[in-house]
Design a protein around this motif. Structure first.
Motif, short mmCIF file in Angstrom:
data_model
loop_
_atom_site.label_atom_id
_atom_site.label_comp_id
_atom_site.label_asym_id
_atom_site.label_seq_id
_atom_site.Cartn_x
_atom_site.Cartn_y
_atom_site.Cartn_z
N GLY A 77 0.76 -1.19 -0.05
CA GLY A 77 -0.14 0.04 -0.01
C GLY A 77 1.03 1.18 -0.08
N GLU A 78 1.82 1.08 0.81
CA GLU A 78 2.65 2.28 0.86
C GLU A 78 3.63 2.77 -0.54
OE1 GLU A 78 4.69 5.58 1.75
OE2 GLU A 78 3.06 4.92 2.88
N ARG A 79 3.73 1.38 -0.99
CA ARG A 79 4.52 1.36 -2.35
C ARG A 79 3.63 2.10 -3.34
NH1 ARG A 79 8.27 -1.00 -5.91
NH2 ARG A 79 7.28 -1.56 -7.97
N HIS A 80 2.45 1.70 -3.46
CA HIS A 80 1.73 2.36 -4.25
C HIS A 80 1.40 3.65 -4.03
CE1 HIS A 80 -2.08 2.52 -7.12
NE2 HIS A 80 -2.69 3.31 -5.91
N ARG A 81 1.09 4.27 -2.95
CA ARG A 81 0.94 5.58 -2.77
C ARG A 81 2.20 6.35 -3.07
NH1 ARG A 81 -1.67 3.24 1.76
NH2 ARG A 81 0.28 3.39 3.02
N ARG A 82 3.44 5.92 -2.84
CA ARG A 82 4.86 6.61 -3.26
C ARG A 82 4.78 6.81 -4.78
NH1 ARG A 82 7.73 3.10 -0.94
NH2 ARG A 82 8.40 2.09 -2.89
N LEU A 83 4.45 5.95 -5.34
CA LEU A 83 4.48 5.63 -6.79
C LEU A 83 3.63 6.47 -7.48
CD1 LEU A 83 5.39 1.78 -7.57
CD2 LEU A 83 6.79 3.83 -8.09
N SER A 84 2.22 6.57 -6.91
CA SER A 84 1.20 7.34 -7.41
C SER A 84 1.63 8.71 -7.23
CB SER A 84 -0.09 7.09 -6.54
OG SER A 84 -1.02 7.97 -6.96
N ARG A 85 2.04 9.29 -6.11
CA ARG A 85 2.68 10.57 -6.10
C ARG A 85 3.70 10.99 -7.07
NH1 ARG A 85 2.29 9.53 -0.23
NH2 ARG A 85 4.58 8.88 -0.48
N ARG A 86 4.57 10.31 -7.33
CA ARG A 86 5.71 10.48 -8.19
C ARG A 86 5.56 10.11 -9.80
NH1 ARG A 86 10.41 7.49 -7.80
NH2 ARG A 86 9.12 5.67 -6.88
N ARG A 87 4.82 9.11 -10.33
CA ARG A 87 4.59 8.64 -11.32
C ARG A 87 3.08 8.68 -12.00
NH1 ARG A 87 8.68 8.30 -14.51
NH2 ARG A 87 7.94 6.38 -15.64
N GLY A 88 2.15 8.77 -10.96
CA GLY A 88 0.89 8.84 -11.53
C GLY A 88 -0.01 7.51 -11.05
N LYS A 89 -1.16 7.54 -11.05
CA LYS A 89 -1.93 6.61 -10.63
C LYS A 89 -2.01 5.26 -11.54
CE LYS A 89 -5.09 9.16 -7.88
NZ LYS A 89 -6.72 9.22 -7.17
N LEU A 90 -2.03 5.33 -12.80
CA LEU A 90 -2.11 4.26 -13.83
C LEU A 90 -0.71 3.62 -13.66
CD1 LEU A 90 -3.95 5.76 -16.87
CD2 LEU A 90 -4.88 4.02 -14.80
N ARG A 91 0.42 4.11 -13.62
CA ARG A 91 1.74 3.58 -13.72
C ARG A 91 1.85 2.86 -12.15
NH1 ARG A 91 5.89 7.35 -16.80
NH2 ARG A 91 4.70 6.91 -18.82
N ALA A 92 1.27 3.50 -11.28
CA ALA A 92 1.47 2.87 -9.73
C ALA A 92 0.54 1.73 -9.88
CB ALA A 92 1.10 3.79 -8.92
N ILE A 93 -0.68 1.59 -10.39
CA ILE A 93 -1.16 0.55 -10.38
C ILE A 93 -0.60 -0.78 -11.17
CG2 ILE A 93 -3.30 -0.51 -11.53
CD1 ILE A 93 -5.00 1.86 -10.98
N VAL A 94 0.26 -0.38 -12.22
CA VAL A 94 0.89 -1.42 -12.94
C VAL A 94 1.97 -2.04 -12.15
CG1 VAL A 94 2.38 -1.98 -14.80
CG2 VAL A 94 0.12 -0.74 -15.35
N ALA A 95 2.73 -0.95 -11.46
CA ALA A 95 3.84 -1.44 -10.43
C ALA A 95 3.36 -2.34 -9.57
CB ALA A 95 4.54 -0.17 -10.25
N THR A 96 2.26 -2.05 -8.84
CA THR A 96 1.66 -2.70 -7.71
C THR A 96 1.19 -4.14 -8.26
OG1 THR A 96 1.08 -0.72 -6.69
CG2 THR A 96 0.34 -2.60 -5.62
N GLY A 97 0.32 -4.10 -9.22
CA GLY A 97 0.16 -5.09 -9.88
C GLY A 97 1.32 -6.35 -10.12
#
Length: 146
Positions: A77-97
């Protein structure tokens, strides 16, 4: 694991199967599912690239799990929120997936494996770095109520 309900687990097994010998590594699984990052470079220039069209049912299941994890207090969850702030929500979803697929592959490859949060392990190492001493944990025994 947080974010996995019975339905999500059934959908993952239905789409991936239980035989993980088909995928030699977790990267192979992520690539097959189209949840792997692509580097589209030519002549030293990086061009935009998508992950491609993969299995839509697997993608929706991973999206649901990611949505639950995004609101949880876990390392994913923290990884998703960190990536979402830096790279955007869609890229964070792919990285978390991608991370979820890696965990799922390891759990399906080794039936004796269990998923544990690394918070305790990380805190121990932080404490060892700060104090310079070796830290060991023991179970706390609660006094019996009389």
């Amino acid at each position: 694991m947080t974010g996995f309900g019975a339905t999500c687990a059934q959908e993952l097994i239905a789409e991936l199967g239980v035989d993980m010998t088909v995928f030699p590594t977790a990267a192979h699984l992520a690539s097959w599912a189209r949840f792997a990052p692509r580097a589209n470079r030519s002549a030293g220039k990086t061009k935009p690239a998508t992950t491609g069209e993969g299995n839509p049912w697997l993608a929706s299941t991973l999206g649901e799990i990611t949505a639950v994890l995004a609101r949880s207090d876990t390392c994913l969850g923290e990884r998703h929120r960190r990536l979402s702030r830096r790279r955007g929500k869609l890229r964070a979803i792919v990285a978390t997936g991608n991370s979820i697929l890696t965990v799922v592959r390891h759990l399906l490859t080794d039936p004796t494996a269990r998923y544990h949060q690394r918070l305790q392990h990380n805190l121990i190492h932080q404490l060892e770095r700060v104090t310079g001493q070796q830290v060991t944990l023991s179970a706390r025994v609660e006094p019996a109520a009389t």
